[in-house]
Design a protein around this motif. Structure first.
Motif, PDB file in Angstrom:
ATOM      1  N   THR A  33      72.973  59.504  54.703  1.00 48.00           N
ATOM      2  CA  THR A  33      71.833  58.738  55.014  1.00 48.00           C
ATOM      3  C   THR A  33      71.594  58.939  56.540  1.00 48.00           C
ATOM      4  O   THR A  33      70.293  58.968  56.855  1.00 48.00           O
ATOM      5  CB  THR A  33      72.044  57.299  54.644  1.00 48.00           C
ATOM      6  N   LEU A  34      72.617  58.814  57.396  1.00 47.84           N
ATOM      7  CA  LEU A  34      72.467  59.060  58.744  1.00 47.84           C
ATOM      8  C   LEU A  34      72.511  60.633  59.254  1.00 47.84           C
ATOM      9  O   LEU A  34      72.040  60.657  60.436  1.00 47.84           O
ATOM     10  CB  LEU A  34      73.511  58.374  59.392  1.00 47.84           C
ATOM     11  N   TYR A  74      78.725  54.096  59.602  1.00 44.16           N
ATOM     12  CA  TYR A  74      77.429  54.038  58.720  1.00 44.16           C
ATOM     13  C   TYR A  74      76.565  53.034  58.756  1.00 44.16           C
ATOM     14  O   TYR A  74      75.789  52.794  57.813  1.00 44.16           O
ATOM     15  CB  TYR A  74      78.300  54.184  57.178  1.00 44.16           C
ATOM     16  N   ARG A  75      76.944  51.890  59.423  1.00 45.74           N
ATOM     17  CA  ARG A  75      76.010  50.800  59.580  1.00 45.74           C
ATOM     18  C   ARG A  75      75.953  50.016  58.076  1.00 45.74           C
ATOM     19  O   ARG A  75      74.805  49.707  57.865  1.00 45.74           O
ATOM     20  CB  ARG A  75      74.727  51.052  60.024  1.00 45.74           C
ATOM     21  N   ASP A  92      66.441  52.858  52.974  1.00 43.52           N
ATOM     22  CA  ASP A  92      67.117  52.998  54.401  1.00 43.52           C
ATOM     23  C   ASP A  92      66.791  54.384  54.657  1.00 43.52           C
ATOM     24  O   ASP A  92      66.832  54.751  55.891  1.00 43.52           O
ATOM     25  CB  ASP A  92      68.541  52.348  54.193  1.00 43.52           C
ATOM     26  N   SER A  93      67.372  55.250  53.360  1.00 45.95           N
ATOM     27  CA  SER A  93      67.193  56.780  53.985  1.00 45.95           C
ATOM     28  C   SER A  93      65.897  57.078  54.305  1.00 45.95           C
ATOM     29  O   SER A  93      65.610  57.814  55.204  1.00 45.95           O
ATOM     30  CB  SER A  93      67.913  57.422  52.692  1.00 45.95           C
ATOM     31  N   TYR A  96      65.144  56.011  57.865  1.00 49.22           N
ATOM     32  CA  TYR A  96      65.913  56.738  58.865  1.00 49.22           C
ATOM     33  C   TYR A  96      65.065  58.075  59.004  1.00 49.22           C
ATOM     34  O   TYR A  96      65.007  58.502  60.137  1.00 49.22           O
ATOM     35  CB  TYR A  96      67.158  56.901  58.467  1.00 49.22           C
ATOM     36  N   ARG A  97      64.756  58.684  57.906  1.00 49.46           N
ATOM     37  CA  ARG A  97      64.009  60.116  58.116  1.00 49.46           C
ATOM     38  C   ARG A  97      62.634  59.909  58.695  1.00 49.46           C
ATOM     39  O   ARG A  97      62.447  60.871  59.510  1.00 49.46           O
ATOM     40  CB  ARG A  97      63.981  60.665  56.612  1.00 49.46           C
ATOM     41  N   THR A  99      61.901  57.947  60.994  1.00 50.91           N
ATOM     42  CA  THR A  99      61.732  57.499  62.294  1.00 50.91           C
ATOM     43  C   THR A  99      62.678  58.271  63.108  1.00 50.91           C
ATOM     44  O   THR A  99      62.744  58.383  64.567  1.00 50.91           O
ATOM     45  CB  THR A  99      62.349  55.914  62.679  1.00 50.91           C
ATOM     46  N   SER A 100      63.383  59.215  62.602  1.00 53.28           N
ATOM     47  CA  SER A 100      64.677  59.960  63.230  1.00 53.28           C
ATOM     48  C   SER A 100      63.817  60.868  64.378  1.00 53.28           C
ATOM     49  O   SER A 100      64.573  61.174  65.474  1.00 53.28           O
ATOM     50  CB  SER A 100      65.263  60.913  62.261  1.00 53.28           C
ATOM     51  N   LYS A 107      60.134  54.381  68.601  1.00 58.30           N
ATOM     52  CA  LYS A 107      61.295  53.735  68.100  1.00 58.30           C
ATOM     53  C   LYS A 107      61.421  52.086  68.391  1.00 58.30           C
ATOM     54  O   LYS A 107      61.407  51.307  67.552  1.00 58.30           O
ATOM     55  CB  LYS A 107      62.726  54.395  68.113  1.00 58.30           C
TER      56      LYS A 107
END
Length: 149
Positions: A33-34, A74-75, A92-93, A96-97, A99-100, A107
């Motif tokens: 995920t991260l 991993y938060r 969450d995934s 994350y993707r 905004t990465s 951000k």
């Protein structure tokens, strides 16, 4: 039969996954995920990458200290890593993707907007829409203080 042979029995057809397999799956999901590699995790924990592979495969026990460090990395909560707590991993995934690749300024804007949404009870009656925070108002570019083109 001891715990080692139980873990090796695995989750064949019709069998429940072992606790080690559940933890291993959660560890893999958290890492992926991260966008971290197994080498990244091994470096943080100070262990060989093969140990990370074994933990994710349910073939190695995770110590309490490692579990705490992994939860922080991993938060996630320790309970989530243990498979005892549901989480919206897909959301969450996706967040994350999405905004990465944003700049740090963008951000910050996303974070401020998320905080705005979290503190708003819902849409005001009558309009059906919430008003965005001032930095998102039409006619200004977020973070720049200049009019939008």
């Amino acid at each position: 039969m001891d715990n080692t042979s139980d873990a090796r029995a695995g989750s064949g057809a019709g069998q429940e996954p072992t606790e080690q397999e559940v933890v291993g799956k959660q560890l893999r999901i958290g890492r992926e995920t991260l966008g971290l590699t197994q080498d990244d995790v091994a470096g943080v924990l100070g262990i060989p990458r093969t140990s990370v592979v074994a933990m994710e495969g349910g073939r190695r026990n995770v110590t309490a200290l490692e579990l705490r460090r992994l939860a922080r990395l991993y938060r996630r909560s320790v309970q989530w890593l243990l498979g005892e707590e549901e989480a919206a991993a897909e959301v969450d995934s996706a967040l994350y993707r999405a905004t990465s690749e944003l700049s740090e300024g963008d951000k910050e804007q996303v974070l401020r907007f998320a905080q705005f949404l979290a503190t708003t009870d819902g849409p005001p009656s009558g309009t059906g829409r919430r008003q965005p925070p001032p930095s998102f108002a039409q006619g200004s570019r977020p973070g720049s203080g200049t009019p939008a083109p």
